[in-house]
Motif scaffolding. Structure first.
Motif, PDB file in Angstrom:
ATOM      1  N   GLN A   1      35.619  42.762  41.367  1.00 43.87           N
ATOM      2  CA  GLN A   1      36.695  43.376  42.149  1.00 43.87           C
ATOM      3  C   GLN A   1      37.633  44.172  41.254  1.00 43.87           C
ATOM      4  O   GLN A   1      38.079  45.267  41.599  1.00 43.87           O
ATOM      5  CB  GLN A   1      37.467  42.295  42.906  1.00 43.87           C
ATOM      6  CG  GLN A   1      38.539  42.843  43.838  1.00 43.87           C
ATOM      7  CD  GLN A   1      39.271  41.733  44.591  1.00 43.87           C
ATOM      8  OE1 GLN A   1      38.881  40.566  44.537  1.00 43.87           O
ATOM      9  NE2 GLN A   1      40.336  42.105  45.279  1.00 43.87           N
ATOM     10  N   SER A   2      37.903  43.633  40.068  1.00 45.49           N
ATOM     11  CA  SER A   2      38.775  44.321  39.117  1.00 45.49           C
ATOM     12  C   SER A   2      38.170  45.642  38.658  1.00 45.49           C
ATOM     13  O   SER A   2      38.883  46.638  38.474  1.00 45.49           O
ATOM     14  CB  SER A   2      39.024  43.421  37.903  1.00 45.49           C
ATOM     15  OG  SER A   2      39.802  44.076  36.925  1.00 45.49           O
TER      16      SER A   2
ATOM     17  N   THR B   1      38.988  48.073  41.545  1.00 45.58           N
ATOM     18  CA  THR B   1      40.411  48.362  41.790  1.00 45.58           C
ATOM     19  C   THR B   1      41.149  48.804  40.541  1.00 45.58           C
ATOM     20  O   THR B   1      42.244  49.352  40.629  1.00 45.58           O
ATOM     21  CB  THR B   1      41.107  47.123  42.360  1.00 45.58           C
ATOM     22  OG1 THR B   1      41.062  46.068  41.380  1.00 45.58           O
ATOM     23  CG2 THR B   1      40.423  46.648  43.642  1.00 45.58           C
ATOM     24  N   GLU B   2      40.553  48.538  39.374  1.00 45.17           N
ATOM     25  CA  GLU B   2      41.193  48.811  38.084  1.00 45.17           C
ATOM     26  C   GLU B   2      42.516  48.065  37.951  1.00 45.17           C
ATOM     27  O   GLU B   2      43.475  48.537  37.363  1.00 45.17           O
ATOM     28  CB  GLU B   2      41.397  50.322  37.876  1.00 45.17           C
ATOM     29  CG  GLU B   2      40.089  51.103  37.891  1.00 45.17           C
ATOM     30  CD  GLU B   2      40.291  52.589  37.616  1.00 45.17           C
ATOM     31  OE1 GLU B   2      41.450  53.047  37.575  1.00 45.17           O
ATOM     32  OE2 GLU B   2      39.287  53.286  37.431  1.00 45.17           O
ATOM     33  N   LYS B   3      42.528  46.849  38.507  1.00 43.73           N
ATOM     34  CA  LYS B   3      43.705  45.989  38.427  1.00 43.73           C
ATOM     35  C   LYS B   3      43.291  44.574  38.007  1.00 43.73           C
ATOM     36  O   LYS B   3      42.136  44.191  38.171  1.00 43.73           O
ATOM     37  CB  LYS B   3      44.419  45.932  39.775  1.00 43.73           C
ATOM     38  CG  LYS B   3      44.983  47.261  40.247  1.00 43.73           C
ATOM     39  CD  LYS B   3      45.654  47.117  41.617  1.00 43.73           C
ATOM     40  CE  LYS B   3      46.213  48.442  42.091  1.00 43.73           C
ATOM     41  NZ  LYS B   3      46.856  48.326  43.422  1.00 43.73           N
TER      42      LYS B   3
END
Length: 357
Positions: free
Chosen positions: A345-346, A349-351
C-alpha cells in the motif's frame, strides 16, 4: 524402518514437495498418501516411499485420515487445501508464504483453533541452529535495548528465458515481498510487531519482465521503538544476504553467504558460530553463494544446505506433534504478511502506512 507413528499426507510433488517427503521420511514419519495436479509426479513419489497416490485432495483425506497434511503447492494454491485439511481434522504444514493475504491467514488460524489443530509454516531460516542462538541471545537481553535492525537479500539475477514461469506472475506468487518473505519474517519473529512501514520499489534492470520489481526498500518502525530496514532484490551487483541487529551492548550479524553468526559485545567479547551444526551443510551454503539458485526443475538435485535445512525444520514439526516441544514454525504466522500488505500500500500511496493487526 522404525517410525514415530505420525502419518503424513503430501499435497504437491514438485521440487519442495520432494524435499519435504525425504525430510519427513528421515524423521521416521509415515508418508501414507500423496497428490499432485500432475498424476505422474504423484505416482513416482508414491512408488518411492511405498505410499498411495490420489487424484484429489478430498479423496485422499477421506480415505487415509492423516495426522498431518503437508502443503507444498505453488503460493496461490495454499489456502484452499489448508481449509480442507483442517476441516478433516488434520494438522497442517504449509510452505512459505503461508497465504497470499492476511485475511486468509487469520481465517486459517481461527479455523485451526476451532478444530484444536496446529499450523506450521515453512520459515526454515528460523530453525537453523545458529538462528536459534540469535533468538536466545535476544530473549536473554544480551544486547540490552535494541536500537536498529537491518536485513538484506541483494543479488543479481540475469533475465530468465521462460517468461511464462508462474514465479514471474505477482498474481500467483503474491509479489516479491511474499514470495521471498524469509528475511521480513525473521525481523518480525526476532524483534516483535512492526507498527508502520514506508516502502518503495522499482524495476531497474529486468525490463523484459515489466511487472517485476527488482529493487525493494522498506523502512520499518517496531512497536518497541526499534527502527529497521529491509532491502532486497535482483539488481544488485554486490551480493548481500543477512541481518544486523544493533543494541546498546553490542551487535549481532547474521551472514547467510558465509553461513555464520557473529556476536560482538561492548565489553570486547566476540563469539562466532555457524548457521548449521555440520561443516558440510555450512560449506554447501557458502558455495551456493557463488551462483544463482534455480528451483523450477522438479527433480533437479537439491543443494545439501537446503535439504539439510528442510530436515531440521521438519524435525521441529515432528517433535512438536510427538513430544510436545513447541516448534518455532507454529508461532508468528501472519505478522510478516501483514507488514508486506502495508508495504504494498505504501508503494502505491508513497506514504507511511500503519500495519493492521
Amino acid at each position: 524402518m522404525q517410525t514415530n507413528g505420525l502419518n503424513i499426507a503430501l499435497i504437491g510433488c514438485g521440487f519442495f514437495g520432494v524435499q519435504l517427503a525425504s525430510a519427513f521420511d528421515k524423521a521416521q514419519a509415515n508418508l501414507i498418501a500423496v497428490t499432485d495436479i500432475n498424476p505422474s509426479l504423484a505416482q513416482k513419489l508414491a512408488d518411492q516411499y511405498g505410499s498411495q497416490a490420489f487424484f484429489s485432495v478430498e479423496e485422499m483425506l477421506a480415505e487415509t485420515k492423516p495426522d498431518l497434511v503437508v502443503i507444498a503447492t505453488p503460493n496461490y494454491a495454499h489456502y484452499s487445501p489448508a481449509i480442507l485439511a483442517l476441516n478433516a481434522g488434520c494438522h497442517v504444514f504449509i510452505e512459505t508464504p503461508f497465504t497470499l493475504s492476511s485475511s486468509q491467514g487469520q481465517h486459517l488460524r481461527r479455523l485451526a483453533e476451532e478444530k484444536g489443530k496446529f499450523i506450521f509454516v515453512g520459515h526454515l531460516e528460523r530453525t537453523l541452529p545458529g538462528m536459534l542462538k540469535v533468538k536466545a541471545a535476544l530473549e536473554q537481553g544480551k544486547l540490552g535495548r535494541i536500537t536498529v535492525a537491518r536485513a538484506m537479500r541483494q543479488r543479481w539475477i540475469e533475465n530468465l528465458p521462460n517468461k511464462e514461469w508462474w514465479k514471474l506472475d505477482a498474481n500467483l506468487t503474491g509479489g516479491e515481498l511474499l514470495h521471498l518473505i524469509h528475511e521480513l519474517d525473521l525481523l518480525c519473529w526476532l524483534l516483535g510487531d512492526i507498527e508502520a512501514v514506508f516502502a518503495q520499489a522499482a524495476n531497474q534492470a529486468h525490463h523484459d519482465t515489466p511487472d517485476s520489481r527488482d529493487v525493494l526498500q522498506l523502512l520499518l518502525r517496531f512497536k518497541n521503538g526499534v527502527l529497521g530496514s529491509l532491502e532486497m532484490g535482483t539488481a544488485y551487483r554486490l551480493h548481500q544476504w543477512g541481518i544486523q541487529i544493533h543494541g546498546e551492548n553490542g551487535v549481532i550479524e547474521v551472514n547467510f553467504f558465509t553461513s555464520s553468526v557473529t556476536f560482538n559485545y561492548l565489553d570486547g567479547k566476540i563469539e562466532h558460530v555457524d548457521l548449521f551444526d555440520e561443516f558440510e551443510a555450512d560449506l554447501s551454503l557458502r558455495e551456493s553463494a557463488k551462483g544463482t539458485q534455480q528451483y523450477n526443475v522438479t527433480h533437479a538435485p537439491c543443494q545439501l544446505w537446503l535439504s539439510r535445512a528442510a530436515e531440521i525444520e521438519v524435525q521441529s514439526v515432528v517433535e512438536h506433534l510427538t513430544q510436545g516441544k513447541t516448534s518455532p514454525l507454529s508461532l508468528c504466522l501472519t505478522e510478516a504478511i501483514e507488514v508486506a500488505e502495508a508495504a504494498k500500500q505504501s508503494m502505491v500511496t508513497e506514504k507511511q502506512i500503519s500495519v493492521k493487526k
